[in-house]
Design a protein around this motif. Structure first.
Motif, short mmCIF file in Angstrom:
data_model
loop_
_atom_site.label_atom_id
_atom_site.label_comp_id
_atom_site.label_asym_id
_atom_site.label_seq_id
_atom_site.Cartn_x
_atom_site.Cartn_y
_atom_site.Cartn_z
N PHE A 129 0.93 -1.07 0.10
CA PHE A 129 -0.17 0.08 -0.18
C PHE A 129 0.97 1.21 -0.01
CE2 PHE A 129 -1.78 3.28 2.74
CZ PHE A 129 -2.68 3.75 2.02
N LYS A 130 1.98 1.38 0.80
CA LYS A 130 2.72 2.46 1.05
C LYS A 130 3.56 2.65 -0.31
CE LYS A 130 4.74 5.71 3.19
NZ LYS A 130 4.15 7.15 3.45
N LEU A 131 4.01 1.69 -0.97
CA LEU A 131 4.95 1.72 -2.19
C LEU A 131 3.91 2.20 -3.21
CD1 LEU A 131 6.76 -1.39 -1.97
CD2 LEU A 131 7.76 0.57 -1.63
N ALA A 132 2.80 1.88 -3.32
CA ALA A 132 2.01 2.21 -4.40
C ALA A 132 1.61 3.84 -4.19
CB ALA A 132 0.81 1.36 -4.57
N HIS A 133 1.48 3.85 -2.69
CA HIS A 133 1.16 5.58 -2.53
C HIS A 133 2.40 6.38 -3.13
CE1 HIS A 133 -0.74 8.54 0.03
NE2 HIS A 133 0.28 9.02 0.24
N ALA A 134 3.64 5.96 -2.71
CA ALA A 134 4.88 6.75 -3.03
C ALA A 134 4.78 6.87 -4.67
CB ALA A 134 5.94 6.23 -2.30
N LEU A 135 4.93 5.75 -5.26
CA LEU A 135 4.83 5.87 -6.73
C LEU A 135 3.73 6.63 -7.28
CD1 LEU A 135 5.24 2.02 -7.58
CD2 LEU A 135 7.15 3.42 -7.45
N ARG A 136 2.64 6.69 -7.00
CA ARG A 136 1.67 7.64 -7.47
C ARG A 136 1.79 8.91 -7.07
NH1 ARG A 136 -2.38 2.96 -6.35
NH2 ARG A 136 -3.05 2.31 -8.50
N PHE A 137 2.23 9.21 -5.83
CA PHE A 137 2.98 10.61 -5.54
C PHE A 137 3.71 11.26 -6.46
CE2 PHE A 137 5.82 13.39 -3.21
CZ PHE A 137 4.77 14.18 -2.54
N MET A 138 4.90 10.44 -6.86
CA MET A 138 5.67 10.65 -7.81
C MET A 138 5.19 11.14 -9.19
SD MET A 138 9.01 8.54 -6.43
CE MET A 138 10.38 9.49 -7.30
N ILE A 139 4.22 10.66 -9.67
CA ILE A 139 3.67 10.87 -10.82
C ILE A 139 2.24 11.35 -10.76
CG2 ILE A 139 4.65 8.69 -11.89
CD1 ILE A 139 2.12 7.38 -11.83
N GLY A 140 1.98 12.20 -9.71
CA GLY A 140 0.84 12.96 -9.64
C GLY A 140 -0.57 12.28 -9.76
N ASP A 141 -0.58 10.89 -9.46
CA ASP A 141 -1.86 10.29 -9.55
C ASP A 141 -2.46 10.43 -8.22
OD1 ASP A 141 -3.86 8.78 -10.12
OD2 ASP A 141 -2.63 6.95 -10.00
N ALA A 142 -3.06 11.72 -8.01
CA ALA A 142 -3.80 11.80 -6.75
C ALA A 142 -5.08 11.17 -6.69
CB ALA A 142 -4.11 13.24 -6.47
N LEU A 146 -6.11 8.26 -3.93
CA LEU A 146 -7.26 8.44 -2.91
C LEU A 146 -8.16 7.26 -3.13
CD1 LEU A 146 -9.27 10.13 -1.16
CD2 LEU A 146 -10.33 10.99 -3.13
N ALA A 147 -8.26 6.55 -4.24
CA ALA A 147 -9.05 5.17 -4.19
C ALA A 147 -8.48 4.19 -3.53
CB ALA A 147 -8.95 4.87 -5.88
N ALA A 148 -7.09 4.02 -3.55
CA ALA A 148 -6.46 3.08 -2.83
C ALA A 148 -6.45 2.95 -1.25
CB ALA A 148 -4.75 2.95 -3.38
N SER A 149 -6.48 4.52 -0.94
CA SER A 149 -6.43 4.99 0.79
C SER A 149 -7.73 4.53 1.25
CB SER A 149 -5.88 6.29 0.67
OG SER A 149 -6.74 7.29 0.44
N THR A 150 -8.62 4.88 0.45
CA THR A 150 -10.28 4.91 0.76
C THR A 150 -10.31 3.28 0.74
OG1 THR A 150 -10.85 6.66 -0.45
CG2 THR A 150 -12.70 5.09 -0.14
N ARG A 151 -9.89 2.34 0.12
CA ARG A 151 -10.25 0.86 0.23
C ARG A 151 -9.46 0.52 1.52
NH1 ARG A 151 -9.05 0.96 -5.37
NH2 ARG A 151 -7.09 0.55 -5.12
N ALA A 152 -8.11 0.98 1.63
CA ALA A 152 -7.43 0.59 2.73
C ALA A 152 -8.01 1.14 4.11
CB ALA A 152 -5.77 1.11 2.67
N ALA A 153 -8.41 2.30 3.97
CA ALA A 153 -8.98 2.86 5.39
C ALA A 153 -10.46 2.20 5.90
CB ALA A 153 -9.32 4.35 5.05
N ARG A 154 -11.01 1.72 4.70
CA ARG A 154 -12.28 0.91 5.26
C ARG A 154 -12.10 -0.54 5.57
NH1 ARG A 154 -15.28 2.06 -0.49
NH2 ARG A 154 -16.01 4.10 -0.27
N THR A 155 -10.87 -1.15 5.55
CA THR A 155 -10.77 -2.41 5.99
C THR A 155 -9.73 -2.57 7.00
OG1 THR A 155 -8.90 -2.68 4.26
CG2 THR A 155 -11.17 -3.38 3.63
#
Length: 442
Positions: A129-142, A146-155
């Protein structure tokens, strides 16, 4: 097989390696300076620790230096060999290695999608989860963040070791979408669950900054200083945010003090440290502050990096430093390198083509957007550079300064309108607007 404290299933038989890797993952989450040491301990205890080799590969790619791509490639080879030694490893390990293969090829978006899909049934498994967050941060995929963190936060189980860290990422993702009330609530919850969650602390500071609440932002950062001052160079970035808040209050002496003592206490060439320094010096100068010889160390590093377009976000900051000290030859070479990068096929090549090339020409004074359509397109494409809204605001301001220098008050006004969708009006943008008005009336 062993399941670690952050829900990753690995093939290691070594309890020592398991504990060391947990320390490395905590270090990634909390931005601790001993992360590398913990990773070394992991591989010393189990030289075929698949996830350890994969994390080493990702970590070197995220540093975004051209010379570290060979280190990442070697780590990928070691991870593949470790999978063979571990009879194919676990499903979790195979997903990490497959994602690293994509990231090593410069396909960060694809790597993040592989991590998402591979852990679809366990979206809060922290390391992927954190790696995907970091990769998306670097390519501006907000949106992806948000989609990934929403899924993670729900579970996520609130009692899990990763709960605060996951919610900190979710708070940041909400903030990047301008959902400030939610971001504030989730970020504060993250920090209450995990006081070491500097990313959550950081997300809350973003909210105050973007809403123009300098006092609350300063109070929040000073009140949490004990936590973020234990970080690695992320502490420099937290101090940068503190400097921006003091700049908004007009306390220039305090900003310079922060710059010297906490934003740029070491002359590193980490692109994040460079971005902090360059963008803050630029803002200070635009605010009428004499910064002395502070440009020199970042300009020297930028000159050495003038052929490195591993990350367009970093290259554009380096270009701004070269322009600031009048290094025309260095700036011209870096612009040419960004032009060449745009001809490639990986994610950064696409970013170079869509926003890096036109932004570089604006920063270098070679071009100014000629019409509203071009301005709208540049501002719309800016998120693709990566980083946060707060970091990219440097480029928005530079764009406004460039079009304002040509006396185009309508264009400056248009940029201001777009900017206000996420950020409250502030001193610096108003000063750019005034400078245009004064030029027109002269």
């Amino acid at each position: 097989m062993k399941r670690d404290a952050y829900d990753l299933v690995t093939s290691t038989d070594s309890t020592e390696a398991l504990r060391a890797f947990e320390n490395a993952v905590f270090g990634i989450a909390a931005h601790r300076p001993n992360t590398g040491t913990a990773l070394q301990a992991t591989l010393a205890a189990d030289p075929d620790h698949v996830a350890g080799h994969a994390l080493k590969g990702f970590a070197n790619l995220i540093l975004a230096r051209s010379e570290l791509t060979t280190v990442a490639t070697a780590a990928l080879a070691d991870a593949r060999a470790a999978l063979v030694e571990k009879s194919g490893g676990t499903a979790d390990e195979r997903i990490l290695v497959t994602a690293l293969e994509a990231a090593e090829a410069g396909l960060f978006a694809q790597a993040a999608r592989i991590l998402d899909a591979g852990f679809e049934d366990r979206p809060a498994t922290f390391l992927p989860f954190k790696l995907a967050h970091a990769l998306r941060f670097m390519i501006g995929d907000a949106g992806g963040m948000l989609a990934a963190s929403t899924r993670a936060a729900r579970t996520i189980d609130p009692a899990s070791n990763a709960a605060g860290f996951v919610l900190g990422c979710h708070a940041f993702s909400l903030e990047e979408h301008g959902r400030y009330d939610e971001a504030l609530r989730v970020g504060q919850r993250a920090v209450s669950l995990q006081p070491d969650d500097s990313w959550g602390l950081h997300a809350v500071s973003h909210v105050f900054e973007m809403q123009g609440d300098a006092k609350q932002g300063i109070d929040w950062l000073e009140g949490s200083r004990k936590a973020w001052s234990r970080c690695n160079n992320f502490s420099f970035h937290m101090a940068w945010h503190l400097g921006l808040l003091h700049l908004e209050r007009g306390d220039h002496d305090r900003v310079l003090e922060l710059y010297d003592d906490e934003v740029r206490p070491q002359q590193t060439d980490d692109f994040r440290d460079m971005a902090n320094a360059i963008s803050l010096l630029w803002r200070l100068e635009q605010s009428g502050v004499h910064v002395g010889n502070r440009w020199m160390d970042v300009a020297e590093i930028a000159h050495r990096r003038k052929s490195d377009t591993t990350l367009i976000f970093a290259a554009l900051h380096n270009l701004a430093a070269l322009v600031a000290v009048g290094d025309r030859d260095g700036a011209a070479e870096l612009v040419a390198q960004i032009d060449a990068k745009a001809l490639g096929l990986d994610d950064q090549a696409r970013i170079a083509a869509e926003i890096g090339v036109p932004m570089a020409r604006v920063l270098a004074g070679l071009d100014a957007p000629a019409d509203q359509r071009m301005i709208d397109r540049m501002v719309a494409n800016l998120p693709k550079i990566g980083g946060s809204n707060a970091q990219r605001d440097f480029f928005v301001l530079a764009l406004a300064k460039a079009v304002g220098a040509g006396g185009d008050d309508a264009a400056v006004y248009r940029i201001g309108q777009i900017r206000q969708r996420l950020k409250a009006d502030d001193r610096l943008f108003r000063s750019i607007e005034r400078s245009v008005a004064m030029r027109l009336s002269a």
